[in-house]
Design a protein around this motif. Sequence first.
Motif, mmCIF file in Angstrom:
data_model
loop_
_atom_site.group_PDB
_atom_site.id
_atom_site.type_symbol
_atom_site.label_atom_id
_atom_site.label_comp_id
_atom_site.label_asym_id
_atom_site.label_seq_id
_atom_site.Cartn_x
_atom_site.Cartn_y
_atom_site.Cartn_z
ATOM 1 N N GLU A 134 0.606 -1.504 -0.261
ATOM 2 C CA GLU A 134 0.177 0.304 0.309
ATOM 3 C C GLU A 134 0.928 1.538 -0.351
ATOM 4 O O GLU A 134 0.153 2.033 -0.579
ATOM 5 C CB GLU A 134 -1.215 0.570 1.378
ATOM 6 N N ALA A 135 1.785 1.381 0.607
ATOM 7 C CA ALA A 135 3.244 1.920 0.641
ATOM 8 C C ALA A 135 3.343 2.629 -0.694
ATOM 9 O O ALA A 135 3.103 3.942 -0.717
ATOM 10 C CB ALA A 135 3.782 2.175 1.612
ATOM 11 N N LEU A 136 3.555 1.720 -1.296
ATOM 12 C CA LEU A 136 4.355 1.671 -2.615
ATOM 13 C C LEU A 136 3.687 2.144 -3.710
ATOM 14 O O LEU A 136 3.293 3.192 -4.567
ATOM 15 C CB LEU A 136 4.468 0.116 -3.164
ATOM 16 N N ARG A 137 1.887 1.934 -3.800
ATOM 17 C CA ARG A 137 0.972 2.157 -4.065
ATOM 18 C C ARG A 137 0.853 3.729 -4.193
ATOM 19 O O ARG A 137 0.540 4.286 -5.040
ATOM 20 C CB ARG A 137 -0.215 1.721 -3.661
ATOM 21 N N LEU A 138 0.588 4.585 -2.498
ATOM 22 C CA LEU A 138 1.011 6.150 -3.007
ATOM 23 C C LEU A 138 2.087 6.368 -3.370
ATOM 24 O O LEU A 138 1.892 7.954 -3.418
ATOM 25 C CB LEU A 138 1.148 5.834 -0.826
ATOM 26 N N LEU A 139 3.342 6.282 -2.743
ATOM 27 C CA LEU A 139 4.329 6.433 -3.315
ATOM 28 C C LEU A 139 4.347 6.779 -4.936
ATOM 29 O O LEU A 139 4.801 7.744 -5.430
ATOM 30 C CB LEU A 139 5.521 5.669 -3.504
ATOM 31 N N ALA A 140 3.517 5.689 -5.646
ATOM 32 C CA ALA A 140 2.938 5.649 -6.877
ATOM 33 C C ALA A 140 2.183 6.967 -7.369
ATOM 34 O O ALA A 140 2.399 7.286 -8.818
ATOM 35 C CB ALA A 140 2.410 4.475 -8.208
ATOM 36 N N GLU A 141 1.378 7.627 -6.414
ATOM 37 C CA GLU A 141 0.639 8.862 -6.826
ATOM 38 C C GLU A 141 1.085 9.902 -7.107
ATOM 39 O O GLU A 141 0.924 11.294 -7.193
ATOM 40 C CB GLU A 141 -0.072 8.862 -6.116
ATOM 41 N N LEU A 142 2.313 10.214 -6.577
ATOM 42 C CA LEU A 142 3.914 11.348 -6.051
ATOM 43 C C LEU A 142 3.699 12.399 -7.194
ATOM 44 O O LEU A 142 4.660 11.697 -8.326
ATOM 45 C CB LEU A 142 4.410 10.808 -5.330
ATOM 46 N N PRO A 143 3.305 12.923 -8.310
ATOM 47 C CA PRO A 143 3.584 14.047 -8.898
ATOM 48 C C PRO A 143 4.796 13.946 -8.904
ATOM 49 O O PRO A 143 5.629 14.343 -7.613
ATOM 50 C CB PRO A 143 2.891 15.909 -9.122
ATOM 51 N N GLY A 144 6.064 14.552 -9.766
ATOM 52 C CA GLY A 144 7.328 14.698 -9.605
ATOM 53 C C GLY A 144 8.138 13.053 -9.035
ATOM 54 O O GLY A 144 9.153 13.077 -9.885
ATOM 55 N N LEU A 145 7.527 12.055 -9.014
ATOM 56 C CA LEU A 145 8.329 10.983 -8.772
ATOM 57 C C LEU A 145 8.950 10.523 -10.172
ATOM 58 O O LEU A 145 7.949 10.108 -11.207
ATOM 59 C CB LEU A 145 7.542 10.304 -7.888
ATOM 60 N N GLN A 146 10.229 10.012 -10.195
ATOM 61 C CA GLN A 146 10.096 9.667 -10.897
ATOM 62 C C GLN A 146 11.957 7.737 -10.649
ATOM 63 O O GLN A 146 12.543 8.116 -9.872
ATOM 64 C CB GLN A 146 12.005 10.249 -11.753
ATOM 65 N N TYR A 147 11.501 7.586 -11.853
ATOM 66 C CA TYR A 147 12.323 6.158 -11.887
ATOM 67 C C TYR A 147 13.788 6.042 -11.921
ATOM 68 O O TYR A 147 14.106 7.003 -13.530
ATOM 69 C CB TYR A 147 11.167 4.887 -12.220
ATOM 70 N N THR A 148 14.492 6.701 -11.023
ATOM 71 C CA THR A 148 16.004 6.502 -11.417
ATOM 72 C C THR A 148 17.007 5.683 -12.010
ATOM 73 O O THR A 148 17.990 5.999 -12.811
ATOM 74 C CB THR A 148 16.898 7.028 -9.915
ATOM 75 N N GLY A 149 16.262 3.939 -12.012
ATOM 76 C CA GLY A 149 16.819 3.408 -12.440
ATOM 77 C C GLY A 149 17.369 2.166 -11.601
ATOM 78 O O GLY A 149 17.432 2.365 -10.135
ATOM 79 N N ARG A 150 18.106 1.152 -11.907
ATOM 80 C CA ARG A 150 18.936 -0.085 -11.211
ATOM 81 C C ARG A 150 20.078 0.392 -10.766
ATOM 82 O O ARG A 150 20.730 1.398 -11.339
ATOM 83 C CB ARG A 150 19.121 -0.843 -11.813
ATOM 84 N N VAL A 151 20.039 -0.131 -9.892
ATOM 85 C CA VAL A 151 21.026 0.997 -8.528
ATOM 86 C C VAL A 151 21.846 -0.449 -7.763
ATOM 87 O O VAL A 151 21.714 -1.204 -6.820
ATOM 88 C CB VAL A 151 21.002 1.495 -7.619
ATOM 89 N N ARG A 152 23.011 -0.511 -7.659
ATOM 90 C CA ARG A 152 23.500 -1.259 -6.452
ATOM 91 C C ARG A 152 24.016 -0.222 -5.041
ATOM 92 O O ARG A 152 24.867 0.561 -5.405
ATOM 93 C CB ARG A 152 25.318 -1.970 -7.232
ATOM 94 N N ASP A 153 23.377 -1.112 -3.520
ATOM 95 C CA ASP A 153 23.240 -0.084 -3.020
ATOM 96 C C ASP A 153 24.124 -0.223 -2.042
ATOM 97 O O ASP A 153 25.613 -1.303 -3.022
ATOM 98 C CB ASP A 153 22.223 -0.598 -1.836
ATOM 99 N N ARG A 154 24.679 0.255 -1.204
ATOM 100 C CA ARG A 154 26.287 0.666 -0.359
ATOM 101 C C ARG A 154 26.303 -0.368 0.743
ATOM 102 O O ARG A 154 27.414 -0.326 0.729
ATOM 103 C CB ARG A 154 26.469 2.306 0.733
#
Length: 330
Positions: free
Chosen positions: A229-249
């Motif tokens: 549900e949190a991810l679905r809410l974030l999907a509604e955010l204006p201006g949110l962009q998929y930055t890409g695949r990444v290897r985290d720290r």
Amino acid sequence: MRRRIDSTLAGLDPAAGLSDEPGTADRAATLRAILATPRDATRRTPGRPRRRLVLAGAGLAAAAAASAAVGLRGEPQPAYAATPPPLRYERPAGGRSTGELLRAIATAAAGSPVRGVGDYGYIHLQQWTLANPSMAPRGAYLTVDPSELWLWYRRADGSGRTVVADALGRRESRLDPGSFNRIGPGDLRDALLVSGRTQMFDVTGESSPLGGYAQLGHDQVPAPGLRAEALRLLAELPGLQYTGRVRDRAGRTGAAFSLDFDARTGPVRDTVIVDAATGELLGFERMLLALRDPRFLEELTPGWAPLRVRTPAVVAYTVFLEAALRGNDS
């Protein structure tokens, strides 16, 4: 004890990889640049706690309040502070929209299994924060705060304990019932999207919905349905962009989503990294894109030294190493 602390914090060292051997890069010089003031400026009057302005959930704030850091006087003017290198993102070419991709990850999250079993939530994370504002008897200080946190909370009443490891060692704190207020589906929209809630706030002077999502990962082990549900809410955010695949720290591969917004010190980019297969939160990053108001902190504390950092600069990150249920608080 010293070796154990160094081992614990090795992954958070912004000068990692620099050698102390003659003829090689000077690790001490790099660390001095991060700390940005002469050695004698770090002296503090003992026995007086400093008030920290990083806001977090009740339990994490209690742990952070017990945490100390290297204190630096606002004068003389600090040198430019060193910051960790930004992560490298594999930029997508075409494909699904940001909203479509997040909703697909949410569907995967809803069907993912619960990690662990038991009456306790367990969270293990690492953090690095630049220029964390604080106060001390001799005036304003800047700090560089790498830390590691282990947290156990009892799901029935919110009691628990934390273990914090930082430059001063390893400490344990017990938490009273009610220290952790779990967010349920009915509270989720306000917790993530409504401004003014306690979220990830630092030297930039602002919070964001992605900071609210990271705060959720600080405070509890979300059930698969709540994570979805949190991810679905974030999907509604204006201006949110998929930055890409990444290897985290921590060396894990995830999907990164970013949101740009104006903070008090200048424009900021918040990024969250999630496991595309489960929707689990892997990391949170805050990057200051430009420094427009280096004296913002002086409005809060007269006499504060200006923030000096070359932008774009990572000013904070959190690595979520584990979130699962446990049978006890050990």
